[in-house]
Design a protein around this motif. Structure first.
Motif, mmCIF file in Angstrom:
data_model
loop_
_atom_site.group_PDB
_atom_site.id
_atom_site.type_symbol
_atom_site.label_atom_id
_atom_site.label_comp_id
_atom_site.label_asym_id
_atom_site.label_seq_id
_atom_site.Cartn_x
_atom_site.Cartn_y
_atom_site.Cartn_z
ATOM 1 N N SER A 179 0.806 -1.231 0.000
ATOM 2 C CA SER A 179 0.000 0.000 0.000
ATOM 3 C C SER A 179 0.835 1.275 0.000
ATOM 4 C CB SER A 179 -0.926 0.025 1.217
ATOM 5 O OG SER A 179 -0.174 0.365 2.363
ATOM 6 N N GLU A 180 0.137 2.367 -0.326
ATOM 7 C CA GLU A 180 0.789 3.682 -0.312
ATOM 8 C C GLU A 180 1.119 4.115 1.125
ATOM 9 O OE1 GLU A 180 -3.272 4.094 -1.321
ATOM 10 O OE2 GLU A 180 -3.156 6.273 -1.022
ATOM 11 N N TYR A 181 0.574 3.344 2.096
ATOM 12 C CA TYR A 181 0.708 3.766 3.493
ATOM 13 C C TYR A 181 1.999 3.280 4.158
ATOM 14 C CZ TYR A 181 -4.317 4.225 2.640
ATOM 15 O OH TYR A 181 -5.541 4.523 2.112
ATOM 16 N N LEU A 182 2.628 2.235 3.588
ATOM 17 C CA LEU A 182 3.797 1.658 4.264
ATOM 18 C C LEU A 182 5.041 1.922 3.414
ATOM 19 C CD1 LEU A 182 3.895 0.001 6.947
ATOM 20 C CD2 LEU A 182 4.257 -2.016 5.549
ATOM 21 N N GLN A 183 5.406 3.186 3.322
ATOM 22 C CA GLN A 183 6.470 3.565 2.391
ATOM 23 C C GLN A 183 7.832 3.796 3.042
ATOM 24 O OE1 GLN A 183 6.307 3.131 -0.731
ATOM 25 N NE2 GLN A 183 4.155 2.577 -0.629
ATOM 26 N N SER A 184 7.906 3.679 4.362
ATOM 27 C CA SER A 184 9.196 3.932 4.999
ATOM 28 C C SER A 184 10.188 2.821 4.600
ATOM 29 C CB SER A 184 8.998 4.019 6.514
ATOM 30 O OG SER A 184 9.804 3.120 7.190
ATOM 31 N N LYS A 185 11.491 3.154 4.619
ATOM 32 C CA LYS A 185 12.520 2.207 4.149
ATOM 33 C C LYS A 185 12.594 0.965 5.034
ATOM 34 C CE LYS A 185 16.059 4.459 1.403
ATOM 35 N NZ LYS A 185 16.400 5.850 1.736
ATOM 36 N N ASP A 186 12.426 1.201 6.335
ATOM 37 C CA ASP A 186 12.546 0.087 7.275
ATOM 38 C C ASP A 186 11.307 0.100 8.188
ATOM 39 O OD1 ASP A 186 13.492 -1.924 8.859
ATOM 40 O OD2 ASP A 186 14.790 -0.612 10.062
ATOM 41 N N PRO A 187 10.165 -0.278 7.625
ATOM 42 C CA PRO A 187 8.935 -0.139 8.402
ATOM 43 C C PRO A 187 8.865 -1.085 9.609
ATOM 44 C CG PRO A 187 8.492 -1.242 6.316
ATOM 45 C CD PRO A 187 9.932 -0.834 6.292
ATOM 46 N N PHE A 188 8.117 -0.641 10.585
ATOM 47 C CA PHE A 188 7.922 -1.431 11.806
ATOM 48 C C PHE A 188 6.414 -1.620 11.984
ATOM 49 C CE2 PHE A 188 7.785 -1.069 16.701
ATOM 50 C CZ PHE A 188 7.779 -2.455 16.854
ATOM 51 N N VAL A 189 6.005 -2.878 12.049
ATOM 52 C CA VAL A 189 4.593 -3.225 12.103
ATOM 53 C C VAL A 189 4.286 -3.949 13.415
ATOM 54 C CG1 VAL A 189 2.811 -4.628 10.966
ATOM 55 C CG2 VAL A 189 4.530 -3.457 9.592
ATOM 56 N N VAL A 190 3.248 -3.505 14.085
ATOM 57 C CA VAL A 190 2.842 -4.164 15.337
ATOM 58 C C VAL A 190 1.460 -4.762 15.124
ATOM 59 C CG1 VAL A 190 2.263 -3.792 17.776
ATOM 60 C CG2 VAL A 190 4.206 -2.579 16.769
ATOM 61 N N GLU A 191 1.294 -6.005 15.540
ATOM 62 C CA GLU A 191 -0.038 -6.605 15.461
ATOM 63 C C GLU A 191 -0.531 -6.966 16.853
ATOM 64 O OE1 GLU A 191 -0.680 -10.231 13.196
ATOM 65 O OE2 GLU A 191 -2.801 -10.193 13.713
ATOM 66 N N LEU A 192 -1.730 -6.556 17.125
ATOM 67 C CA LEU A 192 -2.349 -6.871 18.410
ATOM 68 C C LEU A 192 -3.131 -8.167 18.266
ATOM 69 C CD1 LEU A 192 -3.122 -6.192 21.265
ATOM 70 C CD2 LEU A 192 -4.795 -4.579 20.416
ATOM 71 N N GLY A 193 -2.910 -9.091 19.208
ATOM 72 C CA GLY A 193 -3.616 -10.376 19.173
ATOM 73 C C GLY A 193 -3.208 -11.169 17.958
ATOM 74 N N CYS A 194 -1.899 -11.385 17.839
ATOM 75 C CA CYS A 194 -1.388 -12.011 16.613
ATOM 76 C C CYS A 194 -1.642 -13.511 16.575
ATOM 77 C CB CYS A 194 0.091 -11.705 16.431
ATOM 78 S SG CYS A 194 1.118 -12.516 17.659
ATOM 79 N N ASN A 195 -2.259 -14.047 17.640
ATOM 80 C CA ASN A 195 -2.557 -15.481 17.733
ATOM 81 C C ASN A 195 -1.281 -16.272 17.449
ATOM 82 O OD1 ASN A 195 -3.926 -18.221 16.820
ATOM 83 N ND2 ASN A 195 -5.430 -17.111 18.006
ATOM 84 N N ASP A 196 -1.350 -17.309 16.606
ATOM 85 C CA ASP A 196 -0.144 -18.120 16.392
ATOM 86 C C ASP A 196 0.737 -17.571 15.263
ATOM 87 O OD1 ASP A 196 -1.827 -18.745 14.346
ATOM 88 O OD2 ASP A 196 -2.009 -20.864 14.796
#
Ligand code: TYD
Length: 408
Positions: A93-110
């Protein structure tokens, strides 16, 4: 009438739809545990201020998400595909354009979704309170901490990893009673251009399909675009995109960012218009839903009793959390349903919460099929129908309750 307060706006809530005594949706148990089985009064209220459709009372999170939490996301192939698409749509997406993005997921289950980021070496962190599933995620190479998300944890993550570019969640946000604290945490966690993307069962579908089985202890809220915009605007976020999903019998993916940072997509405008027409901001809609739910109950019980009187054998297909609501609200027990087959090993050999119908392995369904199978996993109907041609060829029939009770 019971009074309580809205978890978002603090205004008074009346219990509009009552389901009676309810056990935990995922509380499959052994006979030795019958005498300590947990029940609470399940009722739904609606806030005229926040427009949030929500449970009046909810068991404490510790009771629901614990060491033996019975739900492993990766048991469904379709869900794995779905989360791959979700992950890839964010990555591209156009939203994740940083060179070294950091993504957090809440309740990532397994780790079913974050694995897609881990495989692409994208910096990530899963936050998953259930220890057994968090362990499964770590074992797959998905970096996960086993904690409840809060403003305090958000500060800790920022200190250790820096601010995040994206906050993701799937079938999690609607589980969180202190949702305002979580949005506060998201606000701390994200950088200025950070986005929030999450999906949950959609109120519009529940109202339309009378799929009241989406209401159980874990689903403290059923969201609409209207209620999500209201909630997040407290922290200056706005909806920038919405994408309807077929998962869980109809879900909505909400994408939000700080006001004015990204263009609001047409999808948001259209959905808000549709919700206004459907009356998702009106108490009258909930009262009409209550009538529909009561009607659905009457129809289902009448049908099952009629079939039983004809000496037909009835079983359940999929020991879902949703089925706990149907079975307990309609008071349907082993006298009407012989067994429920389920592919999840941790549920097999146990009894269903409250009404205590035996949960058996899928092989039992194959070897000893009933005359009628109630599609408790109706959200996976397509996958199941494709798999069960043999059952139908031999005269087996399906019963569903959505959008109305009928034999398929
Ligand atoms: P799920 O869709 O997560 O529903 P809920 O959130 O209400 O629990 O669960 C589906 C359940 O159905 C799960 O226990 C696995 C079971 N299942 C089968 O037994 N056979 C199948 O073919 C499918 C698709 C699911």
């Amino acid at each position: 009438m019971e009074k309580s307060v809205c978890r978002v706006s603090g205004d008074a809530l009346s219990s509009l739809v009552n389901f009676g005594n309810m056990p935990l949706g995922n509380g499959f148990l052994l006979p030795k545990d019958f005498d300590r089985e947990y029940f609470y009064k399940m009722a739904v209220g609606f806030s005229e201020k926040s427009k949030m459709f929500q449970l009046i009372d909810q068991p404490t999170p510790e009771k629901m998400f614990h060491e033996e939490y019975a739900f492993y996301s990766s048991t469904s192939i379709r869900m794995a595909e779905h989360f791959k698409e979700f992950a890839n749509s964010i990555i591209a997406s156009e939203y994740l354009q940083s060179k070294d993005p950091f993504v957090v997921e809440l309740g990532c289950n397994d780790g079913i979704m974050l694995k897609n980021f881990a495989d692409k070496k994208i910096k990530h962190l899963g936050v998953e309170p259930s220890k057994n599933v968090a362990k499964a995620a770590n074992e797959k190479g998905v970096r996960t901490c086993s904690e409840f998300f809060s403003a305090e944890l958000a500060h800790k993550i920022v200190e250790e990893d820096g601010k995040a570019d994206a906050f993701l969640a799937a079938n999690v946000m609607c589980h969180i009673p202190n949702i305002v604290d979580v949005v506060e945490g998201i606000n701390i966690l994200l950088n200025d251009k950070g986005i929030i993307a999450f999906e949950d069962p959609y109120l519009g579908d529940v109202i339309e399909k009378v799929s009241y089985d989406q209401i159980y202890d874990e689903h403290v809220f059923l969201f609409s675009a209207i209620s999500i915009n209201n909630l997040f605007s407290q922290f200056d976020f706005e909806l920038i995109d919405v994408i309807h999903q077929p998962t869980h019998g109809g879900s909505m993916r909400y994408v939000l960012a700080k006001k004015g940072v990204f263009k609001i997509k047409e999808s948001v405008i259209k959905l808000l218009e549709k919700e206004n027409l459907q009356g998702l901001d009106k108490i009258e809609t909930v009262l009409k839903f209550k009538e529909n739910v009561e009607h659905s109950k009457g129809e289902l019980v009448t049908l099952l009793k009629k079939l039983k009187a004809q000496h037909k054998r009835i079983a359940g297909y999929g020991a879902t959390s949703k089925s706990t609501t149907i079975l307990n609200y309609c008071d349907i027990g082993p006298d009407l349903i012989e067994y429920i087959s389920d592919t999840t090993p941790i549920k097999q050999g146990k009894l269903t919460p409250g009404v205590h119908i035996p949960v058996v392995p899928y092989e039992t369904f194959k070897e000893n099929p009933p005359d009628y199978a109630i599609l408790f996993a109706w959200n996976h109907a397509e996958e199941i129908m494709a798999k069960e041609k043999d059952f139908m060829a031999k005269g087996g029939k399906w019963i569903t309750h959505v959008p109305n009770v009928r034999i398929l």
